[in-house]
Design an enzyme around this catalytic site. Structure first.
Site, PDB file in Angstrom:
ATOM      1  N   ASP A 186      -8.492   0.183   3.387  1.00  0.00           N
ATOM      2  CA  ASP A 186      -7.131  -0.218   3.721  1.00  0.00           C
ATOM      3  C   ASP A 186      -6.190  -0.017   2.524  1.00  0.00           C
ATOM      4  O   ASP A 186      -6.514  -0.419   1.399  1.00  0.00           O
ATOM      5  CB  ASP A 186      -7.164  -1.709   4.121  1.00  0.00           C
ATOM      6  CG  ASP A 186      -6.023  -2.075   5.051  1.00  0.00           C
ATOM      7  OD1 ASP A 186      -5.508  -1.182   5.738  1.00  0.00           O
ATOM      8  OD2 ASP A 186      -5.663  -3.266   5.085  1.00  0.00           O
ATOM      9  N   GLU A 237       1.056   5.996   6.345  1.00  0.00           N
ATOM     10  CA  GLU A 237       2.119   5.015   6.652  1.00  0.00           C
ATOM     11  C   GLU A 237       3.487   5.641   6.410  1.00  0.00           C
ATOM     12  O   GLU A 237       3.707   6.307   5.394  1.00  0.00           O
ATOM     13  CB  GLU A 237       1.947   3.774   5.766  1.00  0.00           C
ATOM     14  CG  GLU A 237       3.055   2.727   5.960  1.00  0.00           C
ATOM     15  CD  GLU A 237       2.723   1.375   5.321  1.00  0.00           C
ATOM     16  OE1 GLU A 237       1.577   0.902   5.489  1.00  0.00           O
ATOM     17  OE2 GLU A 237       3.598   0.807   4.661  1.00  0.00           O
ATOM     18  N   HIS A 242       2.831  -8.227   5.911  1.00  0.00           N
ATOM     19  CA  HIS A 242       1.536  -8.723   5.427  1.00  0.00           C
ATOM     20  C   HIS A 242       1.682 -10.159   4.943  1.00  0.00           C
ATOM     21  O   HIS A 242       2.704 -10.510   4.357  1.00  0.00           O
ATOM     22  CB  HIS A 242       1.048  -7.859   4.256  1.00  0.00           C
ATOM     23  CG  HIS A 242       0.716  -6.457   4.636  1.00  0.00           C
ATOM     24  ND1 HIS A 242       1.242  -5.366   3.991  1.00  0.00           N
ATOM     25  CD2 HIS A 242      -0.093  -5.953   5.607  1.00  0.00           C
ATOM     26  CE1 HIS A 242       0.760  -4.257   4.526  1.00  0.00           C
ATOM     27  NE2 HIS A 242      -0.043  -4.587   5.513  1.00  0.00           N
ATOM     28  N   THR A 248      -5.036 -11.815   6.514  1.00  0.00           N
ATOM     29  CA  THR A 248      -4.788 -13.150   5.944  1.00  0.00           C
ATOM     30  C   THR A 248      -5.486 -14.248   6.750  1.00  0.00           C
ATOM     31  O   THR A 248      -6.031 -15.191   6.180  1.00  0.00           O
ATOM     32  CB  THR A 248      -3.258 -13.392   5.893  1.00  0.00           C
ATOM     33  OG1 THR A 248      -2.674 -12.336   5.132  1.00  0.00           O
ATOM     34  CG2 THR A 248      -2.926 -14.721   5.252  1.00  0.00           C
TER      35      THR A 248
HETATM   36  P1  13P Z   1      -2.120  -9.739   7.622  1.00  0.00           P
HETATM   37  O1  13P Z   1      -2.714 -10.119   6.295  1.00  0.00           O
HETATM   38  O2  13P Z   1      -0.722 -10.225   7.753  1.00  0.00           O
HETATM   39  O3  13P Z   1      -2.983 -10.139   8.763  1.00  0.00           O
HETATM   40  O4  13P Z   1      -1.991  -8.151   7.649  1.00  0.00           O
HETATM   41  C1  13P Z   1      -3.164  -7.390   7.627  1.00  0.00           C
HETATM   42  C2  13P Z   1      -2.880  -5.961   7.414  1.00  0.00           C
HETATM   43  O5  13P Z   1      -1.929  -5.407   7.933  1.00  0.00           O
HETATM   44  C3  13P Z   1      -3.828  -5.223   6.575  1.00  0.00           C
HETATM   45  O6  13P Z   1      -3.448  -3.900   6.366  1.00  0.00           O
END
Ligand code: 13P
Length: 290
Positions: free
Chosen positions: A82, A134, A180, A239
């Protein structure tokens, strides 16, 4: 099942209008717990690691464990890197055995974003690995990628197709206002029309480049369903898993202060993570799609 990349899994999700959850894990206990949920719901699955835990545990270790667990599982599972903003680290993880790679060059100008993303696409495609790019910038904090609200830029629908074609990506993450981390409001402003337009331009005739929604934590169920109905096919959640891990650990230790049995703590954390992921699978509609 044999290991899979994300492309075919998400083309199917796009065609059938559901999304596959992509869950960030930081250790093997979480990885096993997420897989347990996918198996119980018969759902395809994307496991992802951010760059810091990937470097800390070592990509070969993560990919090695993934390989064993994925081959044992009766559902297709992809391992995704990621938000890597380093081309070389993308290649390192591709070599180590990740099956989908995200190069996040979104902070660069349009041409440089295309060039870096293209370099990763070509390297990965030679190895059967799919690639996510992205366009626009998702605000908030995701590991080493920090984007302030006033820096964040939404994806320009008129540029999305050009970016996707020139960078040769398999999956596109368009910034549409999700963030995020934890949302500061219960009703964040998202640009649904923008997502719809991008989906129409790119996948309107036939599914070609599945769309990725970042920032899953904290969105209401209705918003999640709407984003999926508008074409979100990979749905990232990070998260929330961190909160479940830390809160469950904290509560368990508080209730068992005299117990020194890490295995029981692992069982408690696993059960909580599995329940969290099963809820997401139901919400995203990927159950029974394996
Ligand atoms: P969150 O941490 O807000 O769930 O986002 C996750 C994300 O988009 C990881 O690339």
């Amino acid at each position: 099942m044999p290991k899979v990349n994300a492309k075919d899994m998400l083309l199917k999700a796009t065609a059938e209008n559901y999304a596959v959850g992509a869950f960030n894990v930081t250790n093997i206990i979480q990885m096993k717990a997420v897989i347990a949920a996918a198996v119980s719901k018969r759902s395809p699955l994307i496991i992802q690691t951010s760059v810091t835990p990937s470097k800390y545990l070592q990509p070969e270790v993560i990919a090695g464990v993934y390989s064993i667990l994925a081959e044992q599982a009766p559902v297709p599972i992809c391992l995704h890197l990621d938000h890597s903003d380093e081309v070389d680290y993308c290649k390192t993880c591709a070599d180590a055995g990740y099956t989908n790679i995200m190069i996040d060059a979104s902070k660069h100008d349009f041409e440089e974003n295309i060039q870096q993303t293209l370099e990763v696409s070509r390297y990965c495609h030679d190895r059967g690995i799919s690639v996510e790019g992205e366009l626009g910038t998702v605000c908030g904090i995701e590991d080493q990628v920090v984007v302030a609200e006033d820096e964040a830029q939404l994806c320009d629908p008129d540029k999305a197709q050009e970016f996707a074609l020139k960078s040769e990506i398999d999956l596109l993450a368009p910034a549409i206002g999700t963030a995020h981390g934890v949302y500061k409001t219960s009703n964040p402003v998202l640009d649904f029309d923008r997502l719809e337009k991008i989906a129409e331009i790119i996948n309107g005739k036939e599914p070609r480049i599945p769309l990725v929604i970042h920032g899953g934590t904290g969105l209401s169920d209705d918003v999640v369903r709407r984003l999926v109905s508008l074409g979100g096919a990979k749905f990232n959640v990070s998260t929330e898993l961190k909160h479940v891990l830390i809160d469950t650990t904290y509560d368990y230790i508080g209730e068992h202060r005299d117990q020194y049995n890490p295995g029981k703590l692992d069982v408690a954390v696993s059960a909580a993570i599995t329940a969290c992921i099963e809820r997401w699978i139901d919400l995203l509609g990927s159950g029974d799609k394996a």
